[in-house]
Design an enzyme around this catalytic site. Structure first.
Site, PDB file in Angstrom:
ATOM      1  N   CYS A  77      69.211 140.582   9.040  1.00 45.85           N
ATOM      2  CA  CYS A  77      70.113 141.668   8.461  1.00 45.85           C
ATOM      3  C   CYS A  77      71.581 140.888   8.200  1.00 45.85           C
ATOM      4  CB  CYS A  77      70.150 143.021   8.726  1.00 45.85           C
ATOM      5  SG  CYS A  77      70.308 143.166  10.675  1.00 45.85           S
ATOM      6  N   HIS A 129      74.406 123.708  14.155  1.00 41.63           N
ATOM      7  CA  HIS A 129      74.604 125.274  13.612  1.00 41.63           C
ATOM      8  C   HIS A 129      73.162 126.021  13.869  1.00 41.63           C
ATOM      9  CE1 HIS A 129      75.368 128.295  10.473  1.00 41.63           C
ATOM     10  NE2 HIS A 129      73.942 128.422  10.334  1.00 41.63           N
TER      11      HIS A 129
END
Lengths: 273, 431
Positions: B59, B108
C-alpha cells in the site's frame, strides 16, 4: 587467610562491576559474568568460613569481622538461589554491592577473637546463626526488590519512562520476587528464632529473658508477620508491600546492629571489634 | 523466458513510486492485486530488453525491479506498463517515479527490505511482502542469477539490520505501545481479563494484540448491545450491557475504552470502591477515546494505572526517534552489503574468475611443492626448477579447457550461471 579475604573482595568487586555495567549496557554476557564471578567469590568465601569452623570447631561469629563476613556470605547465597529460581538478574545490582561492602567493612576490622566457648559449636547455636543470617539476607533482597518496584512503579505512574523503565522487569515480577524473598526470609527467621530459644534454654535455662536483642527480634518477626498476614488476607501487594518491606528491613537492621551497639545485651560479643 | 540479447554484463534497474513521491490517490490506482502482478510479470517477461523482473506492490509502494542490457529502453517499457496499468498519463507518472540503476538500485532494494525506506521505519511487514513478490517472480520464472542473488542478499541484510540494530525494538503504534506498557505492569498477559468499552480501530487492534498474547476472557461493553455482540463474536468474547461495567471492575485486569461519550465513563469513586475486593491486583486502563472516558485521577489510586491517548502518543514518538537513530546503524550495514554485492557483480566478468581460479590452483601446488622439498633436503636448484616447471605445465594443462570454455560462453544467462558455479565450486570468494 588474608589472601582468601582479598580474593573474595576482588571477586565480589568484579561481580559488582559486571552487574552495574549490565544495568547500563544491557548486554547479556555482562550479567552472566557477574553471576559466575559471584559464584566463584562465594566458593572462596565458603572456604574461609569452613576453614575457621574446622580449625576452631566454632561458628565464625566471634567478632564483628566474622559476623559481617557471614552476613555477606548469606547475601551471596540467597541471591544466587533467587537468581537461579526467578531469573531476576537485576537484583544483582543490590546483592553484589551489598556482599562487597559488607566484606570491605569487615576486612578493615581487627581479627582477634575472644575466648572460644564450647557452646559455639552446639547444634542449636549453628542452626540459629545460619537460619537467622539466611533469613536476614532474604529480607535484604526483598528490600532491594521493593526499591526496584518503587522506582519502576514511579516511572509507570508518572509516565516518565526514563533510564530504569526499560531496564527493570515488570511490576508483577518484582512484586512476586519480593514476596518470595519475604516468605523465605520469614521461614528461616522463624526457624532461627526457635533454634535460638532452644539454645537459650540449654545455656541459661530459660527460653526468654527479655534481653533487648530478643525483644527486637520479636518486633522484627512481628513486622514481617504482619506484612505476610496483610498480603494473604486483604492482598497487600505492590507499592504498599514494597514500602513496608523497606521499613521492615530498617527495623531488621536495627535489630542486627543497632541493638548491639546502642542497647547492649547478650549478643554483644558477636559484634565486638 | 525467451532468448535475450547476449553478452554484455547487464544492469540492475529499478523504477517505482512510494509514499514519499506519490500521494495516496495515485498509489491506490497503482496497487496491484495478485493476478495483476502475475499478468504484469508475464508482460514484462515478453519484453526483449528485460532479462529478469520482479514486481513489488504494497500500500505504500509499487516498484519494478529488472535486469536489463538496455536500461533506457527497459525504463521506457516499465513506465509504459505502469502508465497503462494504472490508467495514469505518463506525464503525471513521470513526476512521481524514481529510477535507480546499478549500485543505487541495489542499495534501494536493500533499504526497502530492511525497512529503512518504510513510512514507519522498522515495520516488519515489508520483508514478508518482498518475499512474496520474489516468490511470485520465481514461479513465473522471471528471475535469474542476478535477481536471485540480489534478493537473497536483501533478505539477509534485512535480517542483519533487524538483529543488530534496535530498529524494530519499541512500539511505534498506539495499540502496540499500550501492549508493551501492559507487559511492564503484568509479567505476562496470559490469562489477563480484558474489558473493551466502545469500539474503534485502535481499540480493536489493541484487543487483537492481547488475544495474540493469550489474554484471558474478553468482555465487550457497547451502548448498542447489537454492535457489542458482533465485536464479542469477533474476539470470541462475551458481550455485556453498558450498565454491567461496574460489575466487571473487580474482575478485569486491562480495560480498554474507546467510546464517543462526552462524559467520563468510569469515575474515580467507582474504581476506588473495588480496590479492596480486587485484593489490590493491578488494573490497567487504556483510554483511547477523545474526549477521555476514564477519569485521569484514577491513576493516583494504588496499583491502578491510566494511560490516555496523549500519553501513548508521547511514547510512540519517543520510540520513533529511537528507531531513526538505530536506522543510521542500519544504513552502515546496507553500505557494506552494497559493496559486497558489487564485488560479486564484477566477478561475473570472465577474466577475474579465470585469474582467481589460476592463482588459487598455483597457490595450492606451490605450497605442496615447498612442503615436499623441505622434507627431502639436499636438492639442487636445477632439480627445484625442474619441479616447478613440471607443476606449471600441469596447471596450464588442467586449466586449459575450463578457461576456453568460460571464455567461449556467449549467452549472458549461461555465462552468469557458469561463472557463479565456478566460483562456488572452487570457493574463489573465500576471505
Amino acid at each position: 587467610m588474608e589472601d582468601l579475604v582479598s580474593a573474595v573482595i576482588s571477586l565480589y568487586l568484579l561481580s559488582t562491576a559486571c552487574y552495574l555495567a549490565y544495568l547500563f549496557f544491557q548486554k547479556d554476557a555482562l550479567h552472566h559474568f557477574g553471576y559466575y564471578i559471584l559464584f566463584a567469590g562465594l566458593l572462596c568465601h565458603s572456604a574461609i568460613i569452613i576453614a575457621v569452623f574446622v580449625q576452631t570447631g566454632a561458628m565464625p561469629v566471634r567478632n564483628l569481622f566474622e559476623t559481617l563476613s557471614l552476613a555477606a556470605w548469606a547475601v551471596a547465597v540467597v541471591f544466587l538461589a533467587v537468581r537461579h529460581r526467578f531469573k531476576l538478574k537485576i537484583l544483582g545490582i543490590f546483592a553484589a554491592p551489598a556482599a562487597l561492602s559488607l566484606m570491605v567493612v569487615a576486612s578493615q576490622l581487627p581479627r582477634h577473637t575472644g575466648p572460644v566457648k564450647d557452646i559455639f559449636s552446639s547444634f542449636w547455636f549453628v542452626l540459629h546463626v545460619v537460619s537467622v543470617f539466611v533469613g536476614d539476607a532474604a529480607f535484604a533482597l526483598a528490600c532491594g526488590a521493593g526499591i526496584l518496584y518503587l522506582v519502576q512503579e514511579r516511572a509507570i505512574k508518572n509516565k516518565s519512562r526514563g533510564f530504569f523503565f526499560r531496564r527493570l522487569p515488570s511490576l508483577e515480577r518484582l512484586d512476586a520476587a519480593g514476596y518470595t524473598c519475604i516468605v523465605v526470609g520469614f521461614t528461616f527467621l522463624t526457624a532461627g528464632l526457635i533454634a535460638g530459644f532452644i539454645y537459650a534454654k540449654s545455656v541459661w535455662g530459660r527460653f526468654w529473658s527479655w534481653d533487648p536483642k530478643e525483644v527486637w527480634s520479636a518486633v522484627t518477626w512481628l513486622v514481617y508477620a504482619a506484612l505476610l498476614h496483610e498480603r494473604l488476607t486483604v492482598g497487600w501487594r505492590g507499592r504498599r508491600a514494597a514500602i513496608f518491606s523497606i521499613i521492615a528491613f530498617a527495623v531488621l537492621l536495627f535489630t542486627f546492629f543497632g541493638v548491639n551497639f546502642l542497647l547492649k545485651g547478650h549478643h554483644g560479643e558477636f559484634t565486638r571489634f | 523466458m525467451i532468448p535475450k540479447t547476449p553478452d554484455t554484463i547487464p544492469e540492475i534497474l529499478l523504477v517505482g513510486l512510494n509514499h514519499e513521491t506519490a500521494p495516496v490517490e495515485l498509489r491506490e490506482c497503482m496497487a496491484l492485486s495478485e493476478t495483476d502482478t502475475e499478468k504484469g510479470l508475464q508482460d514484462l517477461g515478453q519484453v526483449p530488453d528485460i532479462r529478469e523482473a520482479m514486481l513489488l506492490s504494497t500500500c505504500n509502494r509499487v516498484e519494478i525491479l529488472t535486469v536489463t542490457g538496455n536500461p533506457d529502453a527497459a525504463a521506457r517499457h516499465v513506465k509504459a506498463f505502469l502508465s497503462s496499468f494504472g490508467g495514469i498519463a505518463p506525464s503525471v507518472l513521470d513526476a512521481v517515479l524514481y529510477t535507480h540503476r546499478g549500485d543505487a538500485a541495489v542499495r534501494h532494494v536493500f533499504r526497502v527490505a530492511a525497512s529503512l525506506d518504510s513510512m514507519m521505519v522498522g515495520e516488519p511487514q515489508i520483508l514478508g511482502q518482498m518475499k512474496e513478490a520474489y516468490r511470485m517472480a520465481t514461479i513465473k520464472k522471471t528471475t535469474g542469477v542476478i535477481l536471485n542473488r540480489l534478493l537473497h542478499r536483501a533478505f539477509f541484510v534485512a535480517k542483519r539490520v533487524r538483529s543488530e540494530t534496535g530498529i524494530g525494538d519499541h512500539a511505534v503504534s498506539i495499540s502496540y505501545a499500550a501492549i508493551e506498557l501492559a507487559k511492564k505492569i503484568f509479567e505476562t498477559l496470559e490469562g489477563k481479563k480484558v474489558l473493551l468499552i466502545g469500539a474503534g480501530e485502535m481499540a480493536e487492534i489493541a484487543v487483537e494484540h492481547l488475544v495474540r498474547n493469550r489474554s484471558g476472557a474478553i468482555f465487550v461493553a457497547n451502548r448498542t448491545f447489537q454492535r457489542g455482540l458482533e465485536l464479542a463474536r469477533k474476539f470470541k468474547g462475551q458481550a455485556v450491557r453498558f450498565e454491567e461495567i461496574d460489575g466487571l471492575l473487580p474482575v478485569a485486569d486491562i480495560i480498554i475504552s474507546s467510546t464517543g461519550s462526552p462524559d467520563m465513563v468510569i469515575r474515580r469513586d467507582q474504581v476506588k470502591g473495588v480496590i479492596r475486593s480486587r485484593k489490590n491486583r493491578p488494573l490497567f486502563f487504556i483510554d483511547i477515546a477523545v474526549p477521555r472516558d476514564i477519569d485521569p485521577s484514577i491513576n493516583q489510586l494504588p496499583n491502578t494505572y491510566v494511560y490516555d491517548i496523549d500519553d501513548l502518543k508521547g511514547i510512540t514518538e519517543e520510540n520513533m526517534a529511537d528507531r531513526l537513530r538505530e536506522a543510521a546503524k542500519g544504513e552502515r550495514i546496507v553500505d557494506e552489503a552494497v559493496a559486497a554485492f558489487r564485488r560479486w557483480y564484477e566477478s561475473l566478468e570472465v577474466v577475474p574468475t579465470v585469474v582467481a581460479l589460476r592463482s588459487k590452483i598455483e597457490r595450492i601446488v606451490y605450497a605442496e611443492i615447498e612442503k615436499t622439498l623441505s622434507g627431502w633436503g639436499g636438492t639442487t636448484d636445477v632439480q627445484r626448477q625442474a619441479l616447478y616447471r613440471m607443476a606449471d605445465a600441469m596447471v596450464n594443462k588442467i586449466l586449459h579447457d575450463p578457461t576456453l570454455y568460460l571464455k567461449d560462453l556467449a549467452r549472458y544467462d549461461a555465462k552468469a550461471v557458469t561463472l557463479d558455479i565456478t566460483r562456488k565450486l572452487f570457493n574463489l570468494d573465500e576471505k
